[in-house]
Enzyme design. Structure first.
Site, PDB file in Angstrom:
ATOM      1  N   CYS A 138       0.867  -1.180   0.000  1.00  0.00           N
ATOM      2  CA  CYS A 138       0.000   0.000   0.000  1.00  0.00           C
ATOM      3  C   CYS A 138       0.902   1.228   0.000  1.00  0.00           C
ATOM      4  O   CYS A 138       2.116   1.118  -0.155  1.00  0.00           O
ATOM      5  CB  CYS A 138      -0.954  -0.010   1.190  1.00  0.00           C
ATOM      6  SG  CYS A 138      -0.137  -0.077   2.799  1.00  0.00           S
ATOM      7  N   THR A 139       0.337   2.397   0.191  1.00  0.00           N
ATOM      8  CA  THR A 139       1.099   3.636   0.052  1.00  0.00           C
ATOM      9  C   THR A 139       2.240   3.738   1.056  1.00  0.00           C
ATOM     10  O   THR A 139       3.397   3.921   0.692  1.00  0.00           O
ATOM     11  CB  THR A 139       0.171   4.855   0.202  1.00  0.00           C
ATOM     12  OG1 THR A 139      -0.930   4.724  -0.688  1.00  0.00           O
ATOM     13  CG2 THR A 139       0.923   6.143  -0.094  1.00  0.00           C
TER      14      THR A 139
END
Length: 305
Positions: free
Chosen positions: A179-180
């Protein structure tokens, strides 16, 4: 050392904070006094947020957060911006610091195996590895890792159901998630392990740490990484990109997206044109007119955003 004037800090830490409500005001006061803007979320399970300010101001804030009893060292990613990427400072009290909506998920008790950015390429190149992007569809659309699955979720709340419906794609595989900045994977891997999967991995520090540490020539990342501030997206080396937001629906737009017949600045894009009525678009057009007038006066160019 960057020459850009604003330091951006993305941080999170899972830790028991039974008195988290009492932390809100001191944090808000410190940020206000030091010109810091962004969002911090506090919950009984920890802290999460992204903030920006001068290097000295951010240093003060991180020192304050690290000194909170029981919290420990947060997971931190630094980048830089040419302009302040936030409009205001918010410190919010929440049920979860990242909302999955599944009771009993505790990354402090069970979580996937962390994989350092330097080791990520080898893991996802393994033919027995299935790579899952835990982010939302609009984030995936502008950039992801080679071969990653897009669960086509609109929010993180939809991710658990996607996993349940796609167990057959995960069975017997090494499951590599990203994810980010890493926080969504803390809960995503905890959830997947709770379903009985053992070989579960996640990218430590998320895409941001990968883009910071892995040289472009060795990278298997394609595109840009969406970030939740006015920079919209960053690329290799965490450099600012040319991706912009549609101010009607807040989807990210590449220069190619802006060539669509459905794109009108501040009014619509190809993604949202069919979702809006003519009355909606007329209202957005009037708002955009006011934005342009405000820009000419030197006022806030993000009216209504």
């Amino acid at each position: 050392m960057s020459n850009l004037p604003f330091t951006v800090a993305a941080l999170y830490c899972f830790a028991p904070l039974p008195q988290y409500e009492s932390l809100r005001e001191p944090l808000a006061q410190l940020c206000c006094a030091n010109g810091i803007k962004g969002t911090l979320l506090l919950a009984a399970e920890g802290i999460n947020g992204t903030v920006a300010g001068s290097a000295g101001a951010i240093e003060k804030l991180i020192a304050h957060i690290t000194a909170i009893p029981g919290l420990g060292e947060p997971e931190l990613k630094y980048s830089h911006a040419s302009e302040m990427p936030f409009h205001r400072m918010k410190v919010r009290l929440k049920r979860e610091i990242v909302t999955m909506g599944v009771e009993g998920i505790d990354p402090l008790k069970s979580v996937g195996t962390y994989i350092a950015p330097k080791d990520w390429n080898a893991l996802i190149a393994d033919e027995n590895t299935v790579v899952v992007d835990t982010r939302n569809d609009y984030e995936y659309a502008i950039g992801t890792f080679e071969g990653a699955i897009d669960p086509q979720t609109r929010t993180f709340r939809e991710f658990p159901e996607w996993v349940k419906q796609n167990r057959d794609r995960l069975e017997g595989k090494k499951i590599a998630m990203f994810c980010t900045g890493g926080i969504r994977c803390e809960k995503a891997t905890a959830f997947v392990k709770g379903l009985g999967f053992d070989d579960v991995y996640h990218l430590k520090g998320g895409i941001l740490k990968y883009l910071e540490e892995v040289p472009r020539e060795q990278s298997v990342w394609n595109g840009e990484c969406f970030v939740f501030d006015e920079r919209v997206a960053v690329g290799h080396g965490l450099a600012e990109s040319d991706v912009e937001l549609c101010r009607a629906c807040r989807r990210p737009l590449t220069p190619q997206d802006k060539l669509s017949q459905f794109f009108e600045e501040g009014v619509s894009c190809a993604g949202c044109y069919a979702e809006r009525t003519p009355e909606d678009r007329a209202r957005y057009a009037e708002r955009q007119k006011q934005v342009k007038l405000a820009e000419k006066r030197g006022a806030n160019k993000h009216i209504g955003s």
